[in-house]
Design a protein around this motif. Structure first.
Motif, short mmCIF file in Angstrom:
data_model
loop_
_atom_site.label_atom_id
_atom_site.label_comp_id
_atom_site.label_asym_id
_atom_site.label_seq_id
_atom_site.Cartn_x
_atom_site.Cartn_y
_atom_site.Cartn_z
N THR A 143 0.84 -1.20 0.00
CA THR A 143 0.00 0.00 0.00
C THR A 143 0.87 1.25 0.00
O THR A 143 0.59 2.21 -0.73
N HIS A 192 -4.94 3.06 7.14
CA HIS A 192 -5.89 2.17 7.81
C HIS A 192 -7.09 1.89 6.91
O HIS A 192 -7.60 0.77 6.84
N ARG A 193 -7.55 2.88 6.22
CA ARG A 193 -8.70 2.74 5.33
C ARG A 193 -8.36 1.83 4.14
O ARG A 193 -9.20 1.06 3.67
N GLN A 194 -7.12 1.90 3.66
CA GLN A 194 -6.75 1.15 2.47
C GLN A 194 -6.32 -0.29 2.74
O GLN A 194 -6.39 -1.13 1.84
N THR A 237 -7.59 -3.16 4.19
CA THR A 237 -8.87 -3.68 4.66
C THR A 237 -8.67 -4.78 5.70
O THR A 237 -7.90 -5.71 5.49
N GLY A 238 -9.40 -4.64 6.81
CA GLY A 238 -9.41 -5.68 7.83
C GLY A 238 -8.41 -5.51 8.95
O GLY A 238 -8.49 -6.21 9.96
#
Length: 125
Positions: free
Chosen positions: A36, A48-50, A52-53
Motif C-alpha cells: 500500500t 488504515h482505510r486502504q 482492509t481488515g
C-alpha cells in the motif's frame, strides 16, 4: 548438503537472524502495508482505510516494527493538529520485487494447491 542449507548458517547463529527477519516480513499484515505504501506516503487514517481488515492496534504495531527495521519512515509535521505520514524507505522499496515474485508464484500455483487440499480432505485416513 542441499544448496540452501548453508543459508541458515551465514551469521553463525543457527538461522535466528534470518528467521526473525522473515517472520517480520511474512506476517499477515506487513506485505499489505508495504504494498500500500508503494503507491506513496500516507497518513495513518488513509493507510488504515486502504488496508482492509487491519485493526488500528495492529496497524500501529506493524508500522512501529517496520520503522524499527528501517523499512518505513515516519515523518511528523509540526502542525495543529499534528500530521504524521508514513513512507517506504529505499530498503522498504527493495522488498517490492521479491514480494511480487512470491505473490506471482502463489497466483500461478493456486489451482495445484487447491486441488491438493481437496484431495487431502477427501482421502481416507
Amino acid at each position: 548438503m542441499s544448496e540452501y542449507e548453508h543459508t541458515c548458517m551465514i551469521r553463525g547463529d543457527g538461522g535466528r537472524a534470518i528467521r526473525a527477519i522473515l517472520d517480520r516480513i511474512c506476517n499477515k499484515w506487513t506485505l499489505l502495508v508495504v504494498a500500500t505504501l508503494d503507491r506513496g506516503s500516507l497518513r495513518f487514517t488513509d493507510l488504515h482505510r486502504q488496508v482492509t481488515g487491519i485493526s488500528q492496534r495492529m496497524l500501529t504495531l506493524t508500522l512501529r516494527n517496520l520503522e524499527r527495521d528501517g523499512l518505513v519512515s515516519r515523518t511528523v509535521y509540526a502542525e495543529v493538529p499534528p500530521r504524521v505520514e508514513y513512507a517506504l524507505t529505499s530498503a522498504g522499496k527493495s522488498l517490492i520485487p521479491p514480494a511480487l515474485a512470491l505473490a506471482g508464484w502463489a497466483i500461478e500455483h493456486i489451482p495445484h494447491i487447491e486441488a491438493s487440499r481437496d484431495a487431502y480432505r477427501t482421502r481416507e485416513r
